[in-house]
Motif scaffolding. Structure first.
Motif, PDB file in Angstrom:
ATOM      1  N   SER A   8      68.127  20.448  79.211  1.00  0.00           N
ATOM      2  CA  SER A   8      69.080  21.475  79.642  1.00  0.00           C
ATOM      3  C   SER A   8      70.521  21.115  79.283  1.00  0.00           C
ATOM      4  CB  SER A   8      68.974  21.685  81.144  1.00  0.00           C
ATOM      5  OG  SER A   8      69.286  20.475  81.836  1.00  0.00           O
ATOM      6  N   ARG A   9      70.758  19.890  78.873  1.00  0.00           N
ATOM      7  CA  ARG A   9      72.132  19.447  78.584  1.00  0.00           C
ATOM      8  C   ARG A   9      72.458  19.721  77.120  1.00  0.00           C
ATOM      9  NH1 ARG A   9      73.980  16.432  82.920  1.00  0.00           N
ATOM     10  NH2 ARG A   9      72.328  15.824  84.388  1.00  0.00           N
ATOM     11  N   ARG A  10      73.478  20.556  76.896  1.00  0.00           N
ATOM     12  CA  ARG A  10      73.798  20.974  75.532  1.00  0.00           C
ATOM     13  C   ARG A  10      74.379  19.837  74.700  1.00  0.00           C
ATOM     14  NH1 ARG A  10      76.814  26.797  76.496  1.00  0.00           N
ATOM     15  NH2 ARG A  10      74.960  27.964  77.152  1.00  0.00           N
ATOM     16  N   VAL A  11      75.428  19.218  75.220  1.00  0.00           N
ATOM     17  CA  VAL A  11      76.096  18.138  74.484  1.00  0.00           C
ATOM     18  C   VAL A  11      76.237  16.946  75.424  1.00  0.00           C
ATOM     19  CG1 VAL A  11      78.164  17.413  73.240  1.00  0.00           C
ATOM     20  CG2 VAL A  11      77.375  19.783  73.043  1.00  0.00           C
ATOM     21  N   ILE A  12      75.772  15.792  74.966  1.00  0.00           N
ATOM     22  CA  ILE A  12      75.916  14.551  75.733  1.00  0.00           C
ATOM     23  C   ILE A  12      76.764  13.601  74.901  1.00  0.00           C
ATOM     24  CG2 ILE A  12      74.745  12.580  76.768  1.00  0.00           C
ATOM     25  CD1 ILE A  12      72.299  14.317  77.164  1.00  0.00           C
ATOM     26  N   ALA A  13      77.847  13.120  75.497  1.00  0.00           N
ATOM     27  CA  ALA A  13      78.714  12.153  74.831  1.00  0.00           C
ATOM     28  C   ALA A  13      78.564  10.810  75.542  1.00  0.00           C
ATOM     29  CB  ALA A  13      80.161  12.611  74.864  1.00  0.00           C
TER      30      ALA A  13
END
Length: 854
Positions: free
Chosen positions: A118-123
């Motif tokens: 569900s997480r679009r962008v993970i940095a």
């Protein structure tokens, strides 16, 4: 579904012994329009051939009459093409192989987070050596080689900082093996990622293309506009695509979404238990002595790995003896870096001389090096070779393999090795030779394959070689020679940018001549003149790539440099470029002031050519501001200097005439430029010209969308090669106007949405209002979303009220919207009528007619 039978048209023309020029004259069209029919370009992929306007209907009639072909032979029915079959499964593409940690422990909580779809962008953000890359590599290993429901693409900016190379490889993977032109790749990649499959895009080492915050650079800001736009699109949502990135710096461009669509993982140290386990896996004997070691390095993953490797290899796994390493020197502010450097110092003393010197030389190549490169250094002898003197590649490979087992180097590719930045930093201090001497070896190797004073290169492989030569020349301390390679070998912006359209490459190269990538800190060894030329080119590249803020800053710095040199010609050029940039950003009042200053300086410098250019730009801004009479007087003043308008100053004259309804004059003005632009190879200017001619084709009493589409195709020959943002925006605008003329409202919405997103992301305020007006015009045509589109267009226009033409159009369209929704319209239309009368707007009659109905 209908299709235009272009094969029949070509056969009949040939049988009649007619040239294309003669056939075009017979049916009453220009030869380029005729060629579009005979080539089949009028057949659209999705809809085939559709007769939407009177001009196309007349042309079909003329073709039938003059060439003796029945219409039902020219326009034939075909079955609609079947949709492409869905891809059965995706295998991951590791464009770069992420280094695998010899031993990996812990991080289960972070791995669990990475698994959440569900997480679009993970940095993943952390200091160097915290284990960012190892974490991501472990997650990818867990996913396996598939096949998967979506693609997995892995790119390391540690290995390759060329953003254009990333787009080329990623587009080929996600969009298929069909060749996509360089300028189209960012958009095609976004479309492919948004298509619905659950893709994963992994970007490691993003800090290599981010601002460090030193000097005047912005901390965490991506240097490349196309990459910035891709990540901003991803955080807004690209279908089911997820992005996983690692960096030492926070992704500043995405901070507005942090905690929502952006998840930032700030990776800390390993826990005492995890650190002890890691030391044990490296061969240390378990016991009470391990936890103090973990505590002393703060759980820093790389420091623990190096401690474990050193103690396991050279101290027989004795943790007590490892405790004897002094870990508290004060050489650096970063505590963990200080401790790691101490561990590496102990390690270096235990290595064989040739092992130590391999790491030291490998440390000079951030993207890694292969054995043949190291062998060339060894063959150079002397201080450059050090302990490697006389070693051939075959003897260097086993040394690299041992260092890899020890964890000091990692394999970046099957035959290429690299060192972790922290490891490289320490071992560079052990070179025993000036770094310049090492780069000189590679410079001479590359120089042997090139003649730097030959005309500018064309093929991309030669461009890569020229760029590598320039970088090694620069790092060899030959700053002036490196600048000569840029200006002579690569031709500077006039060749690299204006003709080849290699904007990203050009920006990356000129950035290397500045300390910390800061245009205000160009290398002093260049001399004032070359510093000014490089920073000016930097501004041109930045503007073309859509980074108007950076372009503006570069031109201001250029102005300071040329003032110091006492160059009035340079100053007027600087002021003019800055005025042009501020105009695109929508800062019209400042743009006018700058253009006026540019004209004053040019007149003071007794440079009539520069004065004419500045006056033409001043006239264009006056037109934007609605001061039509002043604009005409300014254009006349420029002509009075003996100037024959050419390129942009001619385009500004044409755009002014077209806005006032002088269609024939606008067309003649632009067409008079085409031959000269072609001769000079100024493809970007030709593209601008084609967009104006496209608008000319849509103006007047009988719009010709076919001819406009032909001009759009010619303009896109440049944008597909380069992606130059201003021309891309012009193409979006023209495409939307064509689609509205042909009542293709779904296509119009796509063109408007794409143009508006690009204009707002890049800060092109001059275009943003135009696209909002086009969106309102479309809503009025389809009768849906009118009130919302009117509110957006009117708010944007009033916020930028100095853009008088855009405000007048917004007021008129909002008034028409009010008429359709039954809300009060008279005040809006009355204001539109006053403003359009002041502008001498050719659509004034339409506003007066609407006002009479209100």
């Amino acid at each position: 579904m209908l299709r235009f039978n272009h094969e029949l048209l070509a056969r009949i023309r040939t049988e009649l012994n007619l040239t294309q020029e003669a056939a075009a004259a017979a049916v009453g069209v220009d030869v380029r329009t005729y060629r579009r029919y005979e080539s089949g370009a009028v057949n659209e992929a999705a809809e085939g051939f559709v007769v939407r306007n009177a001009s196309r209907r007349r042309l079909l009639t003329q073709l039938g009459r003059e060439l003796g072909i029945a219409e039902d032979e020219l326009v034939v029915a075909i079955e609609a093409p079947a949709p492409a079959p869905a891809r059965e499964g995706w295998r991951p593409c590791h464009a770069h192989t992420l280094p695998r940690a010899r031993h990996f422990v812990g991080r289960e909580d972070v791995l669990a987070l990475l698994r959440e779809r569900s997480r679009r962008v993970i940095a993943v953000v952390a200091i160097g050596g915290a284990g960012k890359t190892s974490l991501v590599e472990r997650y990818l290993a867990e996913l396996g080689e598939g096949p998967h429901a979506g693609g997995i693409f892995v790119w390391s900016f540690y290995d390759d900082t060329r953003v254009e190379a990333f787009f080329a490889r990623a587009t080929r993977y996600f969009a298929g093996e069909v060749e996509v032109a360089a300028g189209d790749r960012p958009q095609v990649l976004q479309q492919a990622l948004a298509a619905g499959a659950p893709h994963l895009l992994v970007l490691d080492g993003l800090e290599a293309v981010q601002g460090s915050g030193s000097g005047e650079t912005t901390y965490g800001r991506l240097a490349d506009g196309a990459l910035r736009r891709l990540l901003m699109a991803a955080v807004r949502g690209l279908g089911a695509t997820r992005v996983l990135l690692t960096s030492r710096f926070e992704p500043t461009d995405l901070q507005a979404w942090d905690g929502q669509e952006l998840t930032t993982v700030r990776l800390g140290g390993l826990s005492p238990a995890e650190g002890s386990t890691l030391l044990e896996r490296w061969g240390l004997v378990a016991g009470a002595t391990l936890q103090p070691l973990v505590d002393r390095v703060g759980g820093h993953a790389l420091s623990l790995a190096m401690l474990g490797s050193y103690a396991g290899t050279f101290l027989d796994g004795d943790g007590e003896r490892a405790q004897a390493i002094a870990l508290e020197p004060a050489a650096r502010d970063d505590v963990q870096a200080r401790r790691l450097l101490t561990v590496l110092a102990a390690y270096a003393r235990a290595l064989a001389p040739e092992e130590r010197d391999v790491v030291a030389r490998l440390a000079l190549f951030p993207a890694g090096a292969d054995a043949p490169l190291l062998a060339r250094i060894a063959a150079a002898g002397g201080a450059a070779a050090g302990a490697l003197a006389g070693l051939e590649a075959a003897k260097i490979v086993p040394i690299l393999a041992r260092l890899e087992r020890l964890g000091l180097v990692a394999r970046a590719a099957p035959q290429r090795w690299t060192a972790h930045p922290f490891v490289a930093e320490y071992f560079r201090s052990l070179l025993g030779a000036p770094p310049e001497a090492i780069h000189e070896v590679e410079r001479e190797h590359l120089l042997a394959s090139l003649t730097v004073h030959a005309p500018g290169p064309q093929a991309h492989d030669r461009l890569d070689t020229y760029e590598a030569l320039l970088m090694h020349t620069l790092r060899a301390g030959r700053v002036s020679e490196a600048a000569s390679i840029y200006f002579r070998g690569l031709g500077g912006f006039s060749h690299l940018g204006l003709q080849l359209g290699a904007m990203s490459r050009g920006a990356r190269i000129v950035r290397e001549f500045a300390a910390d990538g800061d245009p205000g800190r160009m290398l002093p060894a260049l001399g004032g003149g070359r510093r000014a030329r490089l920073v000016y080119d930097w501004g041109l590249y930045a503007g073309a790539l859509g980074d108007l803020a950076q372009a503006s800053r570069c031109f201001r710095i250029h102005g300071t440099l040329v003032r110091e040199e006492g160059s009035l010609e340079g100053l007027t050029t600087s002021l003019r470029a800055l005025a042009y940039t501020e105009r695109l950003a929508g800062s019209l009042t400042e743009a006018l002031q700058l253009a006026e200053m540019a004209a004053e300086v040019a007149i003071r410098a007794q440079s009539p050519g520069d004065a004419a250019r500045a006056l033409a730009l001043q006239a264009r801004v006056l037109h934007d501001l609605g001061r039509v009479d002043a604009a005409e007087a300014c254009f006349e003043q420029a002509r009075g200097l003996g100037d024959r308008p050419f390129a942009r100053r001619s385009f500004w004259t044409a755009e002014h005439a077209l806005a006032l309804g002088r269609v024939t004059a606008a067309q003649a003005e632009v067409e008079g430029n085409l031959a000269g632009l072609h001769e000079l190879g100024w493809a970007g200017h030709r593209a601008h010209a084609e967009t104006i001619l496209g608008q000319v084709a849509l103006a007047g009493d009988e719009p010709d969308p076919d001819r406009a589409t032909l001009h759009l195709m010619h303009a896109r020959e440049w944008t597909t090669a380069t992606g130059e943002i201003e021309v891309v925006l012009r193409c979006h605008e023209l495409e939307a106007q064509i689609c509205l003329a042909e009542r293709r409202f779904a296509d119009a919405e796509r063109a408007i949405r794409g143009g508006l997103a690009l204009a707002e992301t890049c800060g092109f305020g001059l275009f943003a209002g135009v696209f909002k007006n086009l969106a309102l015009a479309r809503s009025l045509e389809v009768g849906a979303g009118v009130a919302e589109a009117a509110a957006l267009a009117l708010a944007a226009a009033r916020a930028q009220a100095t853009a008088a033409w855009n405000l007048a159009d917004a007021l008129h369209l909002a008034g028409m919207a009010a008429l359709t929704t039954g809300t009060p319209a008279r005040e809006l239309l009355a204001e539109a009528e006053r403003l359009r009368a002041w502008l001498r707007h050719p659509q004034l009659a339409a506003t007066r007619a609407a006002l009479a109905r209100a």
